[in-house]
Design a protein around this motif. Structure first.
Motif, PDB file in Angstrom:
ATOM      1  N   ARG A  59      90.158  69.917  46.088  1.00  0.00           N
ATOM      2  CA  ARG A  59      89.851  68.486  46.092  1.00  0.00           C
ATOM      3  C   ARG A  59      91.103  67.694  45.729  1.00  0.00           C
ATOM      4  O   ARG A  59      91.691  67.920  44.671  1.00  0.00           O
ATOM      5  CB  ARG A  59      88.729  68.175  45.097  1.00  0.00           C
ATOM      6  CG  ARG A  59      87.404  68.837  45.475  1.00  0.00           C
ATOM      7  CD  ARG A  59      86.406  68.801  44.357  1.00  0.00           C
ATOM      8  NE  ARG A  59      85.145  69.421  44.764  1.00  0.00           N
ATOM      9  CZ  ARG A  59      84.145  69.701  43.946  1.00  0.00           C
ATOM     10  NH1 ARG A  59      84.252  69.415  42.650  1.00  0.00           N
ATOM     11  NH2 ARG A  59      83.044  70.259  44.392  1.00  0.00           N
TER      12      ARG A  59
ATOM     13  N   ILE B 168      92.674  63.641  45.849  1.00  0.00           N
ATOM     14  CA  ILE B 168      92.505  62.216  46.163  1.00  0.00           C
ATOM     15  C   ILE B 168      93.742  61.439  45.752  1.00  0.00           C
ATOM     16  O   ILE B 168      94.475  61.842  44.835  1.00  0.00           O
ATOM     17  CB  ILE B 168      91.258  61.596  45.486  1.00  0.00           C
ATOM     18  CG1 ILE B 168      91.376  61.653  43.956  1.00  0.00           C
ATOM     19  CG2 ILE B 168      89.994  62.239  45.974  1.00  0.00           C
ATOM     20  CD1 ILE B 168      90.375  60.751  43.273  1.00  0.00           C
TER      21      ILE B 168
ATOM     22  N   PRO C 193      89.855  67.406  40.541  1.00  0.00           N
ATOM     23  CA  PRO C 193      90.706  67.050  41.675  1.00  0.00           C
ATOM     24  C   PRO C 193      92.190  67.005  41.283  1.00  0.00           C
ATOM     25  O   PRO C 193      92.537  66.887  40.106  1.00  0.00           O
ATOM     26  CB  PRO C 193      90.220  65.647  42.031  1.00  0.00           C
ATOM     27  CG  PRO C 193      89.847  65.052  40.705  1.00  0.00           C
ATOM     28  CD  PRO C 193      89.267  66.206  39.908  1.00  0.00           C
TER      29      PRO C 193
ATOM     30  N   VAL D 217      95.506  64.076  51.405  1.00  0.00           N
ATOM     31  CA  VAL D 217      94.341  63.917  50.529  1.00  0.00           C
ATOM     32  C   VAL D 217      93.034  63.918  51.319  1.00  0.00           C
ATOM     33  O   VAL D 217      93.025  63.779  52.539  1.00  0.00           O
ATOM     34  CB  VAL D 217      94.450  62.603  49.714  1.00  0.00           C
ATOM     35  CG1 VAL D 217      95.713  62.583  48.871  1.00  0.00           C
ATOM     36  CG2 VAL D 217      94.413  61.379  50.631  1.00  0.00           C
ATOM     37  N   ASP D 218      91.930  64.060  50.569  1.00  0.00           N
ATOM     38  CA  ASP D 218      90.597  63.927  51.169  1.00  0.00           C
ATOM     39  C   ASP D 218      90.210  62.458  51.303  1.00  0.00           C
ATOM     40  O   ASP D 218      89.464  62.079  52.205  1.00  0.00           O
ATOM     41  CB  ASP D 218      89.553  64.630  50.308  1.00  0.00           C
ATOM     42  CG  ASP D 218      89.837  66.115  50.153  1.00  0.00           C
ATOM     43  OD1 ASP D 218      90.110  66.766  51.170  1.00  0.00           O
ATOM     44  OD2 ASP D 218      89.792  66.622  49.020  1.00  0.00           O
ATOM     45  N   GLY D 219      90.692  61.640  50.382  1.00  0.00           N
ATOM     46  CA  GLY D 219      90.360  60.228  50.397  1.00  0.00           C
ATOM     47  C   GLY D 219      91.341  59.421  49.572  1.00  0.00           C
ATOM     48  O   GLY D 219      92.039  59.960  48.706  1.00  0.00           O
TER      49      GLY D 219
ATOM     50  N   ARG E 169      90.888  59.807  57.175  1.00  0.00           N
ATOM     51  CA  ARG E 169      90.645  60.068  55.761  1.00  0.00           C
ATOM     52  C   ARG E 169      89.684  58.999  55.245  1.00  0.00           C
ATOM     53  O   ARG E 169      89.641  57.872  55.747  1.00  0.00           O
ATOM     54  CB  ARG E 169      91.951  60.010  54.956  1.00  0.00           C
ATOM     55  CG  ARG E 169      93.015  61.015  55.403  1.00  0.00           C
ATOM     56  CD  ARG E 169      92.539  62.438  55.212  1.00  0.00           C
ATOM     57  NE  ARG E 169      93.611  63.404  55.444  1.00  0.00           N
ATOM     58  CZ  ARG E 169      93.717  64.158  56.522  1.00  0.00           C
ATOM     59  NH1 ARG E 169      92.796  64.064  57.473  1.00  0.00           N
ATOM     60  NH2 ARG E 169      94.706  65.017  56.661  1.00  0.00           N
TER      61      ARG E 169
ATOM     62  N   LEU F  43      81.889  57.598  44.399  1.00  0.00           N
ATOM     63  CA  LEU F  43      82.990  58.309  45.046  1.00  0.00           C
ATOM     64  C   LEU F  43      82.584  59.725  45.436  1.00  0.00           C
ATOM     65  O   LEU F  43      82.761  60.147  46.589  1.00  0.00           O
ATOM     66  CB  LEU F  43      84.207  58.342  44.115  1.00  0.00           C
ATOM     67  CG  LEU F  43      85.424  59.119  44.623  1.00  0.00           C
ATOM     68  CD1 LEU F  43      86.001  58.471  45.868  1.00  0.00           C
ATOM     69  CD2 LEU F  43      86.491  59.215  43.529  1.00  0.00           C
TER      70      LEU F  43
ATOM     71  N   LEU G  82      82.097  61.731  49.144  1.00  0.00           N
ATOM     72  CA  LEU G  82      82.930  62.897  49.422  1.00  0.00           C
ATOM     73  C   LEU G  82      82.140  64.198  49.422  1.00  0.00           C
ATOM     74  O   LEU G  82      82.659  65.243  49.835  1.00  0.00           O
ATOM     75  CB  LEU G  82      84.068  62.992  48.390  1.00  0.00           C
ATOM     76  CG  LEU G  82      85.172  61.938  48.513  1.00  0.00           C
ATOM     77  CD1 LEU G  82      86.109  62.010  47.321  1.00  0.00           C
ATOM     78  CD2 LEU G  82      85.957  62.127  49.812  1.00  0.00           C
TER      79      LEU G  82
END
Length: 354
Positions: A103, A105, A133, A213-215, A239, A274, A278
């Motif tokens: 993870r 971010i 994360p 990143v994932d987000g 993303r 959040l 995700l």
């Protein structure tokens, strides 16, 4: 890139077709001209290139300062970033964080953070502890700084993506926190030593933040802030983008409010929002590392992947024309990719990614 007019996309094509960086400089001109994107001017630039002393000097700097070079086909190269067409061919990394953590971010925002923004940042990172994360930001003033600082305080790994070489820290006021990050995260850049923090480097730096990143979470930004650039890039990379809303009329919430209003960011008010978007679950153990399904493919097949990404379906003739491979050679490569479940053969001698 040291060779004039050769950027990251073209460099990766050259390496894919030639087999290695060394082989690029050993090619004859007529071979170079067969590679898509290579014309007379660039072929001549490659053939005339002689500044190999700079590479040797950089290698000495890397070894002296225990910097890890990350080549784009290396296992430790950020796998999420490999999915981006203009990802750097080479990154320079000093740290101990796993850049392919399960993870990841980014937390970004204005350089002039208010108490409202600082409090949101502190609470968000504290509440993220159970999700393990990796926190990414740009080591700039404001929200970037508080994201790194809060991560360190809560024992979380945090990586700063820099807009200059690793022989300096900018801004200099952040040197002490940068030193701590090397032991609890890291510092990452695409720039060689000696490259300074020029203005144009920061938008380039932002694409790395967005791509790995994932987000991306925005906490306070104006309508024209650098964080908005990161958000736009992240959106173009598919993303997730999140923004904390602010009071109407507040300058440093105007950018977040705008992104929410035009449906370019999810409105979030807390960590629950959040992690819901995700799909994260709390865990006592760190999540499994992120992997890129193309990471282990040979360079020849990566070149084909890049072409297939451009279209919904791609003709065999197009692939032979744009790879420079013979029909029998590319047929073997395509068949192997079918067996691996990476591509699907379609009627009319066409192919698409699965």
């Amino acid at each position: 890139m040291k060779v004039p007019n050769v950027g990251n996309v073209l460099a990766k094509n050259l390496i894919a077709y030639c087999g290695s960086p060394k082989a690029v400089f050993e090619q004859k001109k007529n071979h170079l001209l067969k590679i898509p994107g290579i014309g007379e001017k660039i072929a001549n630039n490659i053939l005339k290139f002689s500044n190999f002393d700079a590479a040797e000097s950089e290698m000495a700097f890397i070894e002296k300062h225990q910097i890890q070079p990350l080549y784009f086909i290396d296992e430790n190269y950020p796998a999420r970033l490999k999915e981006i067409a203009d990802a750097p061919v080479l990154l320079f990394y000093r740290g101990n964080a796993n850049l392919n953590q399960g993870r990841v971010i980014a937390i970004v925002g204005t350089r002039k953070a208010t108490d409202y923004g600082k409090n949101i940042c502190e609470k968000l990172i504290n509440d993220l502890i159970p999700y393990h994360p990796l926190i990414i930001s740009g080591l700039a003033y404001g929200i970037d700084y508080y994201a790194h600082k809060s991560s360190l305080a809560h024992g979380m790994s945090t990586v700063g993506v820099l807009g200059h070489g690793l022989d300096k820290i900018y801004p200099a006021a952040h040197r002490s926190i940068a030193v701590k990050m090397v032991d609890q995260g890291g510092l990452l850049t695409e720039y060689c030593s000696g490259v300074g923090p020029d203005r144009e480097h920061f938008p380039e730096r932002n694409r790395i933040v967005a791509g790995m990143v994932d987000g991306v979470v925005l906490i306070e930004t104006t309508r024209f802030g650098g964080a908005l650039i990161t958000a736009e890039i992240a959106s173009s990379y598919d993303r997730e983008v999140f923004a904390f809303p602010g009071r109407v009329g507040d300058e440093y919430s105007s950018g977040c409010n705008h992104l929410i209003k035009v449906n370019k960011a999810y409105l979030i008010e807390n960590v629950e929002d959040l992690v819901y978007f995700l799909g994260w679950q709390k865990s006592l153990e760190k999540p499994v590392p992120y992997t890129n399904k193309y990471a282990s493919l040979p360079l020849e097949q990566l070149a084909i992947i890049n072409l297939l990404k451009e279209r919904e379906k791609t003709e065999l003739d197009y692939l032979t024309q744009h790879t420079g491979y013979g029909l029998s050679e590319i047929s073997v490569l395509l068949l192997d990719m079918e067996f691996k479940g990476i591509i699907k053969a379609l009627p009319g001698k066409c192919y698409r990614l699965i």
